[in-house]
Design a protein around this motif. Structure first.
Motif, PDB file in Angstrom:
ATOM      1  N   PHE A   1       0.857  -1.189   0.000  1.00 53.35           N
ATOM      2  CA  PHE A   1       0.000   0.000   0.000  1.00 53.35           C
ATOM      3  C   PHE A   1       0.885   1.227   0.000  1.00 53.35           C
ATOM      4  N   CYS A   2       0.518   2.239  -0.789  1.00 52.63           N
ATOM      5  CA  CYS A   2       1.240   3.510  -0.692  1.00 52.63           C
ATOM      6  C   CYS A   2       0.283   4.667  -0.940  1.00 52.63           C
ATOM      7  N   ASN A   3       0.537   5.778  -0.264  1.00 56.30           N
ATOM      8  CA  ASN A   3      -0.301   6.966  -0.459  1.00 56.30           C
ATOM      9  C   ASN A   3       0.073   7.646  -1.767  1.00 56.30           C
ATOM     10  N   GLN A   4      -0.648   8.690  -2.111  1.00 59.52           N
ATOM     11  CA  GLN A   4      -0.452   9.344  -3.411  1.00 59.52           C
ATOM     12  C   GLN A   4       0.954   9.931  -3.540  1.00 59.52           C
ATOM     13  N   GLU A   5       1.494  10.447  -2.426  1.00 63.17           N
ATOM     14  CA  GLU A   5       2.810  11.089  -2.477  1.00 63.17           C
ATOM     15  C   GLU A   5       3.956  10.086  -2.317  1.00 63.17           C
ATOM     16  N   LYS A   6       3.599   8.811  -2.060  1.00 64.84           N
ATOM     17  CA  LYS A   6       4.591   7.747  -1.836  1.00 64.84           C
ATOM     18  C   LYS A   6       5.497   8.065  -0.649  1.00 64.84           C
ATOM     19  N   THR A   7       4.896   8.663   0.351  1.00 63.73           N
ATOM     20  CA  THR A   7       5.624   8.960   1.588  1.00 63.73           C
ATOM     21  C   THR A   7       5.126   8.106   2.744  1.00 63.73           C
ATOM     22  N   PHE A   8       4.024   7.386   2.534  1.00 66.72           N
ATOM     23  CA  PHE A   8       3.477   6.499   3.560  1.00 66.72           C
ATOM     24  C   PHE A   8       3.188   5.154   2.909  1.00 66.72           C
ATOM     25  N   VAL A   9       3.879   4.113   3.375  1.00 65.84           N
ATOM     26  CA  VAL A   9       3.841   2.799   2.728  1.00 65.84           C
ATOM     27  C   VAL A   9       3.572   1.725   3.780  1.00 65.84           C
ATOM     28  N   VAL A  10       2.792   0.718   3.397  1.00 69.52           N
ATOM     29  CA  VAL A  10       2.559  -0.429   4.278  1.00 69.52           C
ATOM     30  C   VAL A  10       2.809  -1.704   3.485  1.00 69.52           C
ATOM     31  N   TRP A  11       3.694  -2.545   3.978  1.00 66.78           N
ATOM     32  CA  TRP A  11       3.918  -3.881   3.396  1.00 66.78           C
ATOM     33  C   TRP A  11       3.109  -4.889   4.203  1.00 66.78           C
ATOM     34  N   LEU A  12       2.307  -5.677   3.524  1.00 62.89           N
ATOM     35  CA  LEU A  12       1.477  -6.676   4.187  1.00 62.89           C
ATOM     36  C   LEU A  12       2.102  -8.060   4.115  1.00 62.89           C
ATOM     37  N   ASN A  13       2.181  -8.704   5.270  1.00 59.47           N
ATOM     38  CA  ASN A  13       2.578 -10.113   5.376  1.00 59.47           C
ATOM     39  C   ASN A  13       3.946 -10.399   4.763  1.00 59.47           C
ATOM     40  N   GLN A  14       4.880  -9.485   4.981  1.00 63.24           N
ATOM     41  CA  GLN A  14       6.271  -9.788   4.650  1.00 63.24           C
ATOM     42  C   GLN A  14       6.888 -10.455   5.878  1.00 63.24           C
ATOM     43  N   GLU A  15       7.555  -9.715   6.752  1.00 66.75           N
ATOM     44  CA  GLU A  15       8.028 -10.291   8.015  1.00 66.75           C
ATOM     45  C   GLU A  15       6.971 -10.134   9.102  1.00 66.75           C
ATOM     46  N   ASP A  16       6.342  -8.981   9.131  1.00 61.22           N
ATOM     47  CA  ASP A  16       5.246  -8.727  10.059  1.00 61.22           C
ATOM     48  C   ASP A  16       3.934  -8.679   9.291  1.00 61.22           C
ATOM     49  N   HIS A  17       2.811  -8.719  10.024  1.00 57.46           N
ATOM     50  CA  HIS A  17       1.534  -8.511   9.343  1.00 57.46           C
ATOM     51  C   HIS A  17       1.558  -7.177   8.601  1.00 57.46           C
ATOM     52  N   MET A  18       2.131  -6.170   9.274  1.00 56.07           N
ATOM     53  CA  MET A  18       2.267  -4.851   8.658  1.00 56.07           C
ATOM     54  C   MET A  18       3.638  -4.277   8.946  1.00 56.07           C
ATOM     55  N   LYS A  19       4.340  -3.873   7.915  1.00 53.99           N
ATOM     56  CA  LYS A  19       5.506  -3.019   8.079  1.00 53.99           C
ATOM     57  C   LYS A  19       5.065  -1.642   7.628  1.00 53.99           C
ATOM     58  N   VAL A  20       4.974  -0.713   8.558  1.00 55.20           N
ATOM     59  CA  VAL A  20       4.473   0.638   8.282  1.00 55.20           C
ATOM     60  C   VAL A  20       5.672   1.562   8.136  1.00 55.20           C
ATOM     61  N   ILE A  21       5.765   2.243   6.995  1.00 55.42           N
ATOM     62  CA  ILE A  21       6.956   3.029   6.653  1.00 55.42           C
ATOM     63  C   ILE A  21       6.554   4.470   6.320  1.00 55.42           C
ATOM     64  N   SER A  22       7.253   5.405   6.907  1.00 58.99           N
ATOM     65  CA  SER A  22       7.079   6.816   6.562  1.00 58.99           C
ATOM     66  C   SER A  22       8.395   7.338   6.018  1.00 58.99           C
ATOM     67  N   MET A  23       8.332   7.996   4.858  1.00 59.21           N
ATOM     68  CA  MET A  23       9.548   8.467   4.199  1.00 59.21           C
ATOM     69  C   MET A  23       9.453   9.958   3.890  1.00 59.21           C
TER      70      MET A  23
END
Length: 326
Positions: A200-222
């Motif tokens: 998942f990523c927001n329109q500006e690609k500054t907020f990203v969520v990876w689902l079911n990689q190592e964790d259920h959610m890896k929440v990333i802010s850039m």
């Protein structure tokens, strides 16, 4: 049953080899956890199979930390340098950040991420395919409700065929993830790949969520600047919003322990589950390509930080003079 005590730990200097003694093994070798049926033998597979593990153990569910506590507690205390009665308190209060990276520091970008897992589901090494898909549906529904600058799009790696141009764009932006590392694969995180995974990523690609990689959610802010406080503020807003919508949809909360903080598969990441890094442009270090990473490691190590040369696609190092500091 976990079976016989391993003949050999390939990672002989790992924390698993240090603390999974014959006595500790026999106390719990016949236990299978209630949530995923995990055993101590499965938890220790990375240290048994691989040669380069510092820790070497992954939890298949929260039960592992309780059912195999003699092993996990010893490893947690050794790795984190804490005592048996240490209790972790997570604090995501943005107002407590008073400073920021100096404007003259050559920071190209800032990234802050946390791992979050949802209570009642197995963690990635032990989760069933059915539960993984349930997690994806729940998180997808929650992501769709994110407001304002957090709102964006979800791209499934498994259920629908991702368009090649979308995949290339996500990869080019550094937002796409591929399968698992060898240690994660040994732990069982690569099962049913890529079913139930997504980005998942927001329109500006500054907020990203990876689902079911190592964790259920890896929440990333850039942030494409040195503004650590802005990146952290966005991360906190996003994590709090996801916690709210997940609970609204399912009644479930993030897995968190009163003693260890947020629960993650790897005991090295318990607590805040957070990692912060900045990408620095240091072109002068490329004059000595072989020595550059070691010079930086020595300097950063004194401050409790780690340095890694920026990786180029398909190459171990790019030696562009750009380094991740975290």
């Amino acid at each position: 049953m976990s079976g016989d005590f391993p003949r050999e730990f390939q990672s002989s200097s790992s924390l698993v080899a240090k603390y999974v003694t014959l006595g500790a093994w026999h106390k719990v070798k016949d236990i299978t956890t209630a949530t995923t049926g995990f055993t101590l033998a499965r938890a220790c597979l990375p240290a048994i199979q691989l040669t380069n593990q510092r820790c070497g153990i992954y939890a298949g569910d929260w039960d592992c930390y309780k059912d195999f506590s003699e092993v996990f507690e010893a490893i947690i205390q050794d790795y984190h340098g804490v005592s048996a009665d240490t209790r972790h308190t997570s604090d995501l209060n943005v107002t407590k950040i008073k400073g920021n990276v100096n404007s003259d520091v050559p920071v190209i970008s800032t990234s802050i991420q946390v791992g979050r897992n949802i209570d009642g589901f197995g963690l990635s090494p032990g989760i069933s395919q059915e539960q993984r898909l349930e997690v994806e549906d729940l998180v997808k529904t929650s992501l769709a409700q994110l407001p304002g600058d957090l709102a964006g799009s979800y791209f499934s790696l498994g259920r629908e065929v991702m368009e090649d141009k979308v995949r290339k764009q996500l990869a080019g932006d550094g937002l796409f993830f591929e399968s698992c590392s060898p240690s994660q694969e040994a732990a069982g995180m690569g099962r049913d790949w890529p079913e139930g995974r997504g980005v998942f990523c927001n329109q500006e690609k500054t907020f990203v969520v990876w689902l079911n990689q190592e964790d259920h959610m890896k929440v990333i802010s850039m942030e494409r600047s040195n503004d650590v406080k802005k990146a952290f503020s966005r991360l906190v807003r996003g994590v709090k919003a996801l916690a709210f919508y997940v609970k609204e949809e399912s009644g479930r909360e993030f897995s968190v322990s009163d003693k260890h903080g947020y629960i993650t598969p790897c005991p090295t990441r318990l607590g805040t589950g957070m990692r912060a890094s900045v990408l620095l442009d240091l072109p002068g270090f490329t004059r000595d390509q072989q020595g550059a990473p070691y010079y930086l490691q020595n300097i950063a190590g004194r401050m409790g930080l780690a340095v890694q040369p920026r990786t180029a696609r398909g190459q171990p190092y790019s030696f562009t003079g750009q380094y991740w500091l975290e």
